[in-house]
Motif scaffolding. Sequence first.
Motif, PDB file in Angstrom:
ATOM      1  N   LEU A 186       0.822  -1.207   0.000  1.00 46.18           N
ATOM      2  CA  LEU A 186       0.000   0.000   0.000  1.00 46.18           C
ATOM      3  C   LEU A 186       0.857   1.259   0.000  1.00 46.18           C
ATOM      4  CD1 LEU A 186      -2.772   1.336   0.177  1.00 46.18           C
ATOM      5  CD2 LEU A 186      -2.707   1.025   2.651  1.00 46.18           C
ATOM      6  N   VAL A 187       1.903   1.280   0.812  1.00 53.26           N
ATOM      7  CA  VAL A 187       2.780   2.460   0.865  1.00 53.26           C
ATOM      8  C   VAL A 187       3.502   2.644  -0.467  1.00 53.26           C
ATOM      9  CG1 VAL A 187       4.811   3.452   1.995  1.00 53.26           C
ATOM     10  CG2 VAL A 187       3.048   2.349   3.360  1.00 53.26           C
ATOM     11  N   SER A 188       3.857   1.558  -1.108  1.00 55.77           N
ATOM     12  CA  SER A 188       4.519   1.678  -2.411  1.00 55.77           C
ATOM     13  C   SER A 188       3.608   2.303  -3.448  1.00 55.77           C
ATOM     14  CB  SER A 188       4.980   0.300  -2.888  1.00 55.77           C
ATOM     15  OG  SER A 188       3.879  -0.530  -3.225  1.00 55.77           O
ATOM     16  N   ARG A 189       2.304   2.211  -3.253  1.00 52.19           N
ATOM     17  CA  ARG A 189       1.352   2.816  -4.189  1.00 52.19           C
ATOM     18  C   ARG A 189       1.047   4.270  -3.849  1.00 52.19           C
ATOM     19  NH1 ARG A 189       1.177   1.338  -8.650  1.00 52.19           N
ATOM     20  NH2 ARG A 189      -1.023   1.765  -8.990  1.00 52.19           N
ATOM     21  N   ILE A 190       0.952   4.587  -2.549  1.00 56.44           N
ATOM     22  CA  ILE A 190       0.519   5.937  -2.174  1.00 56.44           C
ATOM     23  C   ILE A 190       1.692   6.902  -2.031  1.00 56.44           C
ATOM     24  CG2 ILE A 190      -1.546   5.056  -1.039  1.00 56.44           C
ATOM     25  CD1 ILE A 190      -0.197   5.428   1.619  1.00 56.44           C
ATOM     26  N   ASP A 191       2.891   6.391  -1.762  1.00 52.58           N
ATOM     27  CA  ASP A 191       4.064   7.266  -1.642  1.00 52.58           C
ATOM     28  C   ASP A 191       5.297   6.467  -2.033  1.00 52.58           C
ATOM     29  OD1 ASP A 191       6.064   9.116  -0.967  1.00 52.58           O
ATOM     30  OD2 ASP A 191       4.843   9.956   0.648  1.00 52.58           O
ATOM     31  N   GLU A 192       5.526   6.409  -3.330  1.00 55.31           N
ATOM     32  CA  GLU A 192       6.608   5.570  -3.839  1.00 55.31           C
ATOM     33  C   GLU A 192       7.975   6.085  -3.389  1.00 55.31           C
ATOM     34  OE1 GLU A 192       8.035   3.605  -8.110  1.00 55.31           O
ATOM     35  OE2 GLU A 192       6.454   5.114  -8.030  1.00 55.31           O
ATOM     36  N   ARG A 193       8.091   7.389  -3.199  1.00 55.49           N
ATOM     37  CA  ARG A 193       9.390   7.933  -2.806  1.00 55.49           C
ATOM     38  C   ARG A 193       9.790   7.455  -1.404  1.00 55.49           C
ATOM     39  NH1 ARG A 193      11.061  14.351  -2.340  1.00 55.49           N
ATOM     40  NH2 ARG A 193      13.288  14.000  -1.892  1.00 55.49           N
ATOM     41  N   VAL A 194       8.849   7.464  -0.468  1.00 54.95           N
ATOM     42  CA  VAL A 194       9.135   6.959   0.879  1.00 54.95           C
ATOM     43  C   VAL A 194       9.468   5.480   0.826  1.00 54.95           C
ATOM     44  CG1 VAL A 194       8.087   6.456   3.124  1.00 54.95           C
ATOM     45  CG2 VAL A 194       7.783   8.707   2.079  1.00 54.95           C
ATOM     46  N   HIS A 195       8.711   4.739   0.036  1.00 52.13           N
ATOM     47  CA  HIS A 195       8.959   3.301  -0.078  1.00 52.13           C
ATOM     48  C   HIS A 195      10.361   3.028  -0.641  1.00 52.13           C
ATOM     49  CE1 HIS A 195       8.210  -0.933  -0.857  1.00 52.13           C
ATOM     50  NE2 HIS A 195       8.586  -0.746  -2.105  1.00 52.13           N
ATOM     51  N   ARG A 196      10.740   3.746  -1.662  1.00 52.26           N
ATOM     52  CA  ARG A 196      12.066   3.545  -2.243  1.00 52.26           C
ATOM     53  C   ARG A 196      13.170   3.976  -1.280  1.00 52.26           C
ATOM     54  NH1 ARG A 196      11.680   5.466  -8.615  1.00 52.26           N
ATOM     55  NH2 ARG A 196      10.372   3.724  -9.353  1.00 52.26           N
ATOM     56  N   HIS A 197      12.891   5.030  -0.505  1.00 54.42           N
ATOM     57  CA  HIS A 197      13.901   5.490   0.461  1.00 54.42           C
ATOM     58  C   HIS A 197      14.141   4.419   1.527  1.00 54.42           C
ATOM     59  CE1 HIS A 197      16.252   8.571   2.520  1.00 54.42           C
ATOM     60  NE2 HIS A 197      15.663   8.198   3.659  1.00 54.42           N
ATOM     61  N   LEU A 198      13.079   3.821   2.023  1.00 49.62           N
ATOM     62  CA  LEU A 198      13.238   2.751   3.014  1.00 49.62           C
ATOM     63  C   LEU A 198      13.934   1.543   2.401  1.00 49.62           C
ATOM     64  CD1 LEU A 198       9.731   2.911   4.760  1.00 49.62           C
ATOM     65  CD2 LEU A 198      11.899   3.763   5.647  1.00 49.62           C
ATOM     66  N   ASP A 199      13.533   1.185   1.200  1.00 50.98           N
ATOM     67  CA  ASP A 199      14.128   0.026   0.540  1.00 50.98           C
ATOM     68  C   ASP A 199      15.594   0.290   0.191  1.00 50.98           C
ATOM     69  OD1 ASP A 199      13.704  -2.649  -0.743  1.00 50.98           O
ATOM     70  OD2 ASP A 199      14.311  -1.525  -2.528  1.00 50.98           O
ATOM     71  N   GLY A 200      15.914   1.535  -0.204  1.00 52.13           N
ATOM     72  CA  GLY A 200      17.293   1.859  -0.558  1.00 52.13           C
ATOM     73  C   GLY A 200      18.241   1.799   0.624  1.00 52.13           C
ATOM     74  N   HIS A 201      17.719   2.030   1.820  1.00 54.33           N
ATOM     75  CA  HIS A 201      18.545   1.943   3.029  1.00 54.33           C
ATOM     76  C   HIS A 201      18.344   0.617   3.757  1.00 54.33           C
ATOM     77  CE1 HIS A 201      18.614   6.296   2.246  1.00 54.33           C
ATOM     78  NE2 HIS A 201      19.751   6.311   2.938  1.00 54.33           N
ATOM     79  N   GLU A 202      17.722  -0.341   3.061  1.00 51.24           N
ATOM     80  CA  GLU A 202      17.563  -1.716   3.548  1.00 51.24           C
ATOM     81  C   GLU A 202      16.776  -1.776   4.855  1.00 51.24           C
ATOM     82  OE1 GLU A 202      21.422  -3.480   3.760  1.00 51.24           O
ATOM     83  OE2 GLU A 202      21.681  -3.542   1.591  1.00 51.24           O
ATOM     84  N   VAL A 203      15.815  -0.878   4.995  1.00 43.51           N
ATOM     85  CA  VAL A 203      14.904  -0.927   6.142  1.00 43.51           C
ATOM     86  C   VAL A 203      13.697  -1.759   5.741  1.00 43.51           C
ATOM     87  CG1 VAL A 203      13.443   0.411   7.697  1.00 43.51           C
ATOM     88  CG2 VAL A 203      15.666   1.314   6.991  1.00 43.51           C
ATOM     89  N   ARG A 204      13.476  -2.851   6.426  1.00 43.03           N
ATOM     90  CA  ARG A 204      12.369  -3.745   6.132  1.00 43.03           C
ATOM     91  C   ARG A 204      11.167  -3.388   7.002  1.00 43.03           C
ATOM     92  NH1 ARG A 204      14.933  -3.755   2.468  1.00 43.03           N
ATOM     93  NH2 ARG A 204      16.459  -5.286   1.725  1.00 43.03           N
ATOM     94  N   TYR A 205       9.980  -3.508   6.431  1.00 39.44           N
ATOM     95  CA  TYR A 205       8.769  -3.112   7.140  1.00 39.44           C
ATOM     96  C   TYR A 205       8.546  -3.940   8.398  1.00 39.44           C
ATOM     97  CZ  TYR A 205       7.243  -0.015   3.381  1.00 39.44           C
ATOM     98  OH  TYR A 205       7.149   1.012   2.482  1.00 39.44           O
TER      99      TYR A 205
END
Length: 515
Positions: A393-412
């Motif tokens: 859901l977050v990847s759909r509503i705010d892709e930039r936040v999702h990519r930022h978390l994924d880029g720093h290897e932060v898992r949900y």
Amino acid sequence: MASDGARKQFWKRSNSKVPGSIQHVYGAQHPPFDPLLHGTLLKSTPKVPTTPVKAKRVSTFQEFESNTSDAWDAGEDDDELLAMATESLNSEVVMETAHRVLRNHSQRQSQPSQKEMTEPEPQPIAEPPVAPSGDLRLVKSVSESHTPCPSESTSDPVPLQRSQSLPHSATVSLSGTSDPHALGGSALSKREATRLDKFKQLLAGPNTDLEELRKLSWSGIPKPVRPMTWKLLSGYLPANVDRRPATLQRKQKEYFAFIEHYYNSRNDEAHQDTYRQIHIDIPRMSPEALILQPKVTEIFERILFIWAIRHPASGYVQGINDLVTPFFVVFICEYIDQEDVDEVDVSSVPAEVLRNIEADTYWCMSKLLDGIQDNYTFAQPGIQMKVKMLEELVSRIDERVHRHLDGHEVRYLQFAFRWMNNLLMRELPLRCTIRLWDTYQSEPEGFSHFHLYVCAAFLVRWRREILEERDFQELLLFLQNLPTARWNDQDVSLLLAEAYRLKFAFADAPNHYKK
């Protein structure tokens, strides 16, 4: 040739009127006729020649074009539309609205303040709060959700506004908090007094309309009626007023029969591990001022142990202990006058009242856990699924936040697991949790389904702070210690409104999860 003849016959003169001719209609919905503005209606029609000489006949198409030329005459129509727009502007409504705003502003300034100012300065009119997530559409909808004036009802239909997607009473809490603490005094505001009267009338009826009670509770429940409202919305008590006393007495007796039958087995080999874990977890709960009271500790131990014994499919799991606190605090506040729920003192409450509160807390917590029990079965599949849905859901509503978390290897799972396991109780103050649960109780599947959208809105709420962090450790520390200590009911109301907007967009469209 037949087709050519048909084309010629089509433009032949006929006595019947050609359909589609545009004509002005003047009546109650239009301004009076003005020859200066509507000169097109005064155009003289071409005169028919009276001489016997055989003149060239005018084409029927040319006459049709002449009769309907006003449809393409942009200049004259512009003048006409401007005149009509000027007439439709209701100056009385505008002036009335302006006077109302000034009158409300002067009344606010005339109220005595707690601190005397030597040189009082006029205060500006309060603006609606800005949504912290950066999406101004929600806040804007609050100011736009007004009753259309008579002049608007006769014009074009008003377009659908964002506030219409909110529940029945959601705008109440957005424009003003339902928390009496924020009102600046002990007296309830006029709005809160009106809402309290509505609750009392609804609860006093012979059969409470639960659907209407849910609509009224979505934007917050007043403190005096919250205990009874929670018992009704959780399904613990029936809607019929006459059946409630008998139901309360029967359920309380049933709970104490469980204690008599099971609680003495807490030191048995089969159950001692469960009891020991409960005994360890309770002092870790919050608020400490409440939990560290010996009477409260004993009550919580009994509630959790009895529930674990009677639900062997899951047993006791860390996180269930936090779900006892809101029910216990809400029910005990019915008997004590304590403004700060974090510092409730049970020493003044009679023992018999505490017994009844303990039984009510057990049954209401059981009703809650019945809807989310897969969160606490082996491997906790319910939480695993919800965390995955939150990520999508977050990847759909705010892709930039999702990519930022994924880029720093932060898992949900590293931060959202606790959000699902404890229903955000470790992230919010207890007073905000109680306000949050007002809406959860009134939402269909509030704890199991709507909570997902609340978590998504909660994460995006910290968008700016998340994007500023450039390190895995700093990101994770921030997400596990969010600065919500000063949150109040207004913050929770904005969070819930944004969560409802997400649910409105995604709940019935599961393909929106997919990229």
